[in-house]
Design a protein around this motif. Structure first.
Motif, PDB file in Angstrom:
ATOM      1  N   PRO A 114       0.827  -1.211   0.000  1.00  0.00           N
ATOM      2  CA  PRO A 114       0.000   0.000   0.000  1.00  0.00           C
ATOM      3  C   PRO A 114       0.859   1.258   0.000  1.00  0.00           C
ATOM      4  O   PRO A 114       1.942   1.292   0.580  1.00  0.00           O
ATOM      5  N   HIS A 115       0.368   2.289  -0.663  1.00  0.00           N
ATOM      6  CA  HIS A 115       1.065   3.583  -0.683  1.00  0.00           C
ATOM      7  C   HIS A 115       0.046   4.659  -0.310  1.00  0.00           C
ATOM      8  O   HIS A 115      -0.402   5.422  -1.152  1.00  0.00           O
ATOM      9  N   GLY A 116      -0.338   4.699   0.937  1.00  0.00           N
ATOM     10  CA  GLY A 116      -1.375   5.636   1.328  1.00  0.00           C
ATOM     11  C   GLY A 116      -2.703   5.232   0.708  1.00  0.00           C
ATOM     12  O   GLY A 116      -3.252   4.186   1.016  1.00  0.00           O
ATOM     13  N   SER A 117      -3.190   6.037  -0.211  1.00  0.00           N
ATOM     14  CA  SER A 117      -4.469   5.747  -0.873  1.00  0.00           C
ATOM     15  C   SER A 117      -4.280   4.954  -2.162  1.00  0.00           C
ATOM     16  O   SER A 117      -5.254   4.626  -2.832  1.00  0.00           O
ATOM     17  N   THR A 118      -3.043   4.640  -2.536  1.00  0.00           N
ATOM     18  CA  THR A 118      -2.774   3.888  -3.760  1.00  0.00           C
ATOM     19  C   THR A 118      -2.056   2.581  -3.408  1.00  0.00           C
ATOM     20  O   THR A 118      -1.774   2.302  -2.246  1.00  0.00           O
ATOM     21  N   VAL A 119      -1.732   1.806  -4.449  1.00  0.00           N
ATOM     22  CA  VAL A 119      -1.230   0.466  -4.158  1.00  0.00           C
ATOM     23  C   VAL A 119      -0.414  -0.080  -5.328  1.00  0.00           C
ATOM     24  O   VAL A 119      -0.614   0.312  -6.475  1.00  0.00           O
ATOM     25  N   TYR A 138       5.689 -18.925 -14.334  1.00  0.00           N
ATOM     26  CA  TYR A 138       5.773 -18.710 -15.773  1.00  0.00           C
ATOM     27  C   TYR A 138       5.357 -17.305 -16.198  1.00  0.00           C
ATOM     28  O   TYR A 138       5.552 -16.917 -17.352  1.00  0.00           O
ATOM     29  N   LYS A 139       4.816 -16.541 -15.253  1.00  0.00           N
ATOM     30  CA  LYS A 139       4.342 -15.204 -15.613  1.00  0.00           C
ATOM     31  C   LYS A 139       4.312 -14.320 -14.370  1.00  0.00           C
ATOM     32  O   LYS A 139       4.037 -14.787 -13.273  1.00  0.00           O
ATOM     33  N   ILE A 140       4.619 -13.036 -14.560  1.00  0.00           N
ATOM     34  CA  ILE A 140       4.537 -12.048 -13.481  1.00  0.00           C
ATOM     35  C   ILE A 140       3.716 -10.868 -13.990  1.00  0.00           C
ATOM     36  O   ILE A 140       3.992 -10.325 -15.068  1.00  0.00           O
ATOM     37  N   ALA A 141       2.696 -10.485 -13.246  1.00  0.00           N
ATOM     38  CA  ALA A 141       1.888  -9.318 -13.594  1.00  0.00           C
ATOM     39  C   ALA A 141       2.003  -8.304 -12.468  1.00  0.00           C
ATOM     40  O   ALA A 141       1.910  -8.658 -11.290  1.00  0.00           O
ATOM     41  N   THR A 142       2.208  -7.041 -12.829  1.00  0.00           N
ATOM     42  CA  THR A 142       2.349  -5.980 -11.826  1.00  0.00           C
ATOM     43  C   THR A 142       1.312  -4.889 -12.071  1.00  0.00           C
ATOM     44  O   THR A 142       1.251  -4.314 -13.162  1.00  0.00           O
ATOM     45  N   TYR A 143       0.507  -4.645 -11.058  1.00  0.00           N
ATOM     46  CA  TYR A 143      -0.448  -3.528 -11.094  1.00  0.00           C
ATOM     47  C   TYR A 143       0.134  -2.417 -10.242  1.00  0.00           C
ATOM     48  O   TYR A 143       0.459  -2.619  -9.069  1.00  0.00           O
ATOM     49  N   ASP A 144       0.263  -1.224 -10.818  1.00  0.00           N
ATOM     50  CA  ASP A 144       0.864  -0.095 -10.104  1.00  0.00           C
ATOM     51  C   ASP A 144      -0.044   1.116 -10.251  1.00  0.00           C
ATOM     52  O   ASP A 144      -0.259   1.605 -11.359  1.00  0.00           O
ATOM     53  N   GLN A 145      -0.591   1.574  -9.135  1.00  0.00           N
ATOM     54  CA  GLN A 145      -1.420   2.773  -9.153  1.00  0.00           C
ATOM     55  C   GLN A 145      -0.708   3.843  -8.344  1.00  0.00           C
ATOM     56  O   GLN A 145      -0.731   3.847  -7.116  1.00  0.00           O
ATOM     57  N   ALA A 146      -0.076   4.763  -9.067  1.00  0.00           N
ATOM     58  CA  ALA A 146       0.726   5.798  -8.415  1.00  0.00           C
ATOM     59  C   ALA A 146      -0.148   6.892  -7.819  1.00  0.00           C
ATOM     60  O   ALA A 146       0.167   7.454  -6.778  1.00  0.00           O
ATOM     61  N   THR A 147      -1.263   7.232  -8.497  1.00  0.00           N
ATOM     62  CA  THR A 147      -2.206   8.247  -8.015  1.00  0.00           C
ATOM     63  C   THR A 147      -3.620   7.745  -8.274  1.00  0.00           C
ATOM     64  O   THR A 147      -3.828   6.696  -8.891  1.00  0.00           O
TER      65      THR A 147
END
Length: 254
Positions: A114-119, A138-147
């Motif tokens: 977690p990054h405050g209100s984002t993740v 076999y696979k890596i998925a990254t979800y990044d919500q900066a704002t």
């Protein structure tokens, strides 16, 4: 004699200080599924320990240190396998480590920061190999919500070196493996979702949806993608904007 007693007391004091400077929180997770793709129910039990340490400058404040996991797989054929896992944590933001099985023969490891209100969430996909009796990443998925307004999804496919879930012996592959989770006809699958007025509600749903969109021809599937955006927009404008920006006309108003 006095010197030996002094040394022993010093050691005991040192141990006490070390124990008081660390704290561990324990949680447990149990999931069911067909992990080895034999059509029999399996169990995965996980004991997750979150480690904390006191700050050097402020001993009253606890900081995150790491997560350690002790996992036990109980398969339908009565075979039991054990594995360990760990993840270093940012001292302030911490994190969560969990597992689930969205498809027979697959175990997903999810690490959430977690990054405050984002993740930021990293999904590691492990596929069962019947010959080696183990699951390999076999696979890596990254979800990044900066704002609130900005999110991104990235995929990495492990075609050369694949890390096992159990044990430490890696596996090498020269070519990409077929992904059993991807639909054989992505566009047809997307149209079927639109018929049900489906839209992604959770982070994992959105990541899976984006991977399907990556397989769809943007020109041929434009109308289907627009319908998906129409269903999604009232519920999550950030995700709708991401799809518009990456799979439709970047200047399109939505």
């Amino acid at each position: 004699m006095e010197k030996r007693l002094y040394c022993l007391c010093s050691m005991l004091i040192g141990i006490a200080v070390a124990c008081h400077s660390q704290r561990i929180e324990v949680s447990r997770q149990t999931i069911k599924g067909d992990f080895d793709n034999d059509k029999r129910e399996d169990w995965l039990t996980v004991v997750c320990k979150t480690h904390y340490e006191k700050g050097e400058e402020d001993p009253k404040t606890w900081y995150f240190s790491e997560i350690t996991v002790e996992g036990k797989l109980v398969l339908g054929n009565r075979k039991t396998l054990h594995f360990t896992d760990s993840e270093s944590l940012d001292a302030v933001i911490g994190g969560e480590l969990s597992y689930f099985s969205p498809h027979p023969g697959i175990i997903v490891r999810a690490f959430r920061e977690p990054h405050g209100s984002t993740v930021t969430i990293t999904y590691d996909y492990y596929l069962y190999n019947i010959a080696l009796h183990d699951w390999y990443r076999y696979k890596i998925a990254t979800y990044d919500q900066a704002t609130w307004e900005e999110a991104s999804v990235a995929f990495e496919y492990c075609n050369k070196a694949q890390k096992p879930l159990v044990g430490s012996k890696s596996r090498r592959h020269s070519t990409a493996q077929p992904d059993p989770m991807l639909p054989k006809s992505p566009l047809k699958y997307l149209r079927q979702l639109n018929e049900r007025k489906w839209y992604p509600k959770y982070y994992y749903d959105f990541v899976s949806c984006i991977e399907v969109l990556n397989q769809v021809d943007k020109k041929i599937g434009r109308k289907a993608i627009e319908k998906l955006v129409k269903h999604l927009k009232p519920h999550n404008s950030t995700w709708a904007h991401y799809i518009v920006s990456n799979y439709l006309n970047r200047n399109m108003r939505y």
